[in-house]
Design a protein around this motif. Structure first.
Motif, mmCIF file in Angstrom:
data_model
loop_
_atom_site.group_PDB
_atom_site.id
_atom_site.type_symbol
_atom_site.label_atom_id
_atom_site.label_comp_id
_atom_site.label_asym_id
_atom_site.label_seq_id
_atom_site.Cartn_x
_atom_site.Cartn_y
_atom_site.Cartn_z
ATOM 1 N N PRO A 26 1.230 1.340 -4.601
ATOM 2 C CA PRO A 26 1.003 2.776 -4.122
ATOM 3 C C PRO A 26 2.030 2.907 -2.972
ATOM 4 O O PRO A 26 2.583 1.854 -2.523
ATOM 5 C CB PRO A 26 -0.200 2.999 -3.656
ATOM 6 N N ALA A 27 2.445 4.023 -2.611
ATOM 7 C CA ALA A 27 3.251 4.245 -1.631
ATOM 8 C C ALA A 27 2.964 5.778 -0.910
ATOM 9 O O ALA A 27 2.458 6.647 -1.450
ATOM 10 C CB ALA A 27 4.775 4.104 -1.956
ATOM 11 N N LEU A 28 3.416 6.041 0.549
ATOM 12 C CA LEU A 28 3.615 7.084 1.118
ATOM 13 C C LEU A 28 4.907 7.084 1.925
ATOM 14 O O LEU A 28 4.860 6.289 2.959
ATOM 15 C CB LEU A 28 2.383 7.335 2.145
ATOM 16 N N ALA A 39 5.436 4.595 5.305
ATOM 17 C CA ALA A 39 4.061 4.129 5.925
ATOM 18 C C ALA A 39 3.796 2.631 5.600
ATOM 19 O O ALA A 39 4.047 2.381 4.369
ATOM 20 C CB ALA A 39 2.987 5.128 5.427
ATOM 21 N N LYS A 40 3.599 2.021 6.745
ATOM 22 C CA LYS A 40 3.027 0.598 6.429
ATOM 23 C C LYS A 40 1.679 0.456 5.963
ATOM 24 O O LYS A 40 1.254 -0.537 5.048
ATOM 25 C CB LYS A 40 3.351 -0.196 7.734
ATOM 26 N N ASN A 119 -9.981 7.066 -8.101
ATOM 27 C CA ASN A 119 -10.164 7.396 -6.823
ATOM 28 C C ASN A 119 -8.821 6.920 -6.169
ATOM 29 O O ASN A 119 -8.679 6.346 -4.980
ATOM 30 C CB ASN A 119 -10.958 5.892 -6.154
ATOM 31 N N THR A 120 -7.664 7.361 -6.702
ATOM 32 C CA THR A 120 -6.355 7.491 -5.794
ATOM 33 C C THR A 120 -5.859 8.772 -5.914
ATOM 34 O O THR A 120 -6.143 9.342 -6.906
ATOM 35 C CB THR A 120 -5.376 6.132 -6.580
ATOM 36 N N ARG A 162 -0.664 7.147 -5.691
ATOM 37 C CA ARG A 162 -1.758 6.328 -5.795
ATOM 38 C C ARG A 162 -2.405 5.731 -4.309
ATOM 39 O O ARG A 162 -2.638 4.507 -4.134
ATOM 40 C CB ARG A 162 -1.565 5.192 -6.761
ATOM 41 N N VAL A 163 -2.401 6.823 -3.524
ATOM 42 C CA VAL A 163 -2.909 6.537 -2.276
ATOM 43 C C VAL A 163 -4.472 6.128 -2.508
ATOM 44 O O VAL A 163 -5.201 7.295 -2.910
ATOM 45 C CB VAL A 163 -2.400 7.380 -1.229
#
Length: 417
Positions: A26-28, A39-40, A119-120, A162-163
């Motif tokens: 996942p990523a932001l 975002a780390k 749940n993402t 998919r946070v």
């Protein structure tokens, strides 16, 4: 999945070729002032009301996306607390889409929640955010193409993929904009009913409750649907503090006065009390600087001193206009007791309360001679005084035991020869 891949490709186009973008899952990440920001650490939370927050941290910088509901959809950002993008810079300056840049309802941006899976949360975002001093940061990718209703595919300034949900529970049936619009329509209908021109009176308590409920529903609409051009807030502002207007209070008094002056013996007490109530309400709402309303109240007589069913004002028989009920002409049977204090005004042995009005509240005149029974000592006009026709054998003033010689259901004192 195809939609997410396409959005990812679109996102990658907003960065220059010199940026080394590695899309993680996942990523932001996004285009922060046209520079890559990633975002780390990141995660999502759902609070007890069902509101969703997506948060990412990159060293000392924080990006937060706030949504009123964990539901797939498009959320416009603006001057609505429940829908917000917030960026906190390394120096602690907070930039928010809820800070104004000089326009009451500026066009700040949007968040698209496109997928909820295991749940993402996945989706895209773009926005301009302002500090309290008016400085701006943007996650826009440097273009507004396709933004806010344009039919062209929009180019977004950031993406979350998919946070994971770190706390809270995804509601099985989350509240969405369509739900609150239904409630707004119901509240609006109730408000219109409480203020309808067809109403006899505007009931203050009903008006205040309907107005407050309507405002609450409109605020929910702002929270869940947004209010990008401020039209909902304008309606709320126009409703004000839900205080009944002096105009409506005065209209109530006008109607109550009309019913008061046309009241009959049977309904006078109710109409007088009603008139008194709305006069007092008029003072409460409009004030009474010159005391003229209080003067009307002071002159009202809604009483029935002898509790005989005949209001005091209807026991003034001598034709004067001074309202004095103790004049000689106000003793119909000449027994020395003024009518307003006499429970048997005509002295026929039948208490006034039993011969004053019929079941509809209309005065009774059995023989049609123009004298109501409670003032007529010969109720049936047969030349025999009522007191001599066994109208009340047990002498309690109630004619329920009156003699009915022919057994036809009409007592002798009400049946002419």
């Amino acid at each position: 999945m195809k939609k997410l891949i396409l959005l990812t490709l679109v996102f990658l186009t907003v960065f220059s070729c010199g940026d080394e973008v590695e899309f993680n899952s996942p990523a932001l990440q996004g285009s922060y002032n046209n520079q890559l920001w990633r975002a780390k650490s990141f995660g999502a939370r759902i609070n007890e009301t069902g509101a969703l927050t997506i948060k990412g941290i990159n060293n000392a910088e924080t990006l937060e996306l706030f949504l009123p509901s964990a539901s797939v959809g498009l959320y416009y950002l603006g001057d609505v607390d429940s829908m917000e993008a917030r960026f906190t810079a390394a120096d602690g300056t907070v930039y928010s889409t809820n800070n104004s840049n000089g326009s009451p309802y500026p066009d700040y941006g949007e968040i698209r929640l496109t997928e909820i899976l295991n749940n993402t949360f996945s989706g895209t975002f773009r926005f301009n955010a302002y500090s309290e001093s008016g400085d701006v940061v943007n996650f826009t990718g440097g273009t507004t193409e396709g933004f806010n209703g344009d039919t062209n595919p929009p180019i977004y300034g950031g993406i979350f993929y998919r946070v994971p949900l770190l706390s809270g529970t995804i509601p099985l049936d989350p509240i969405v904009c369509e739900d609150v619009i239904i409630l707004v329509n119901e509240a609006e209908g109730a408000y219109e009913a409480a203020t309808s021109e067809n109403l006899e009176f505007i009931i203050k308590a009903d008006f205040e409750a309907a107005c407050s409920n309507y405002i609450a529903a409109l605020n929910n609409q702002r929270d869940f649907c947004g209010d990008i051009n401020g039209t909902i807030q304008t309606i709320i502002d126009d409703l004000g503090s839900c205080v009944m207007s002096c105009e409506d209070a005065t209209s109530n008094v006008t109607e109550a006065e009309s019913q008061y002056v046309t009241a009959n013996i049977g309904n006078f007490n109710d109409k007088c009390a009603q008139y008194l109530f709305y006069l007092q309400e008029q003072i409460e709402i409009c004030g009474d600087e010159d005391g003229s309303i209080q003067a009307i109240i002071d002159d009202l007589d809604c009483g029935d001193e002898d509790s005989d069913g005949i209001p005091n004002v209807f026991e003034n028989f001598n034709g004067d206009v001074d309202g004095n009920l103790d004049d000689p002409g106000d003793d119909s049977d000449g027994d020395g007791i003024f009518n307003y204090l006499d429970n048997d005004d005509d002295g026929d042995g039948i208490l006034t309360q039993y011969e004053a009005v019929d079941l509809d509240g209309n005065p009774i005149d059995t023989d049609g001679d123009g004298d109501f029974d409670y003032l007529d000592n010969d109720d049936d006009g047969d030349g025999i005084l009522t007191i001599n026709e066994n109208a009340d054998p047990n002498g309690d003033g109630n004619p329920d035991d009156a003699v009915d010689t022919d057994g036809d259901g009409v007592p002798d004192y009400l049946q002419p020869l």
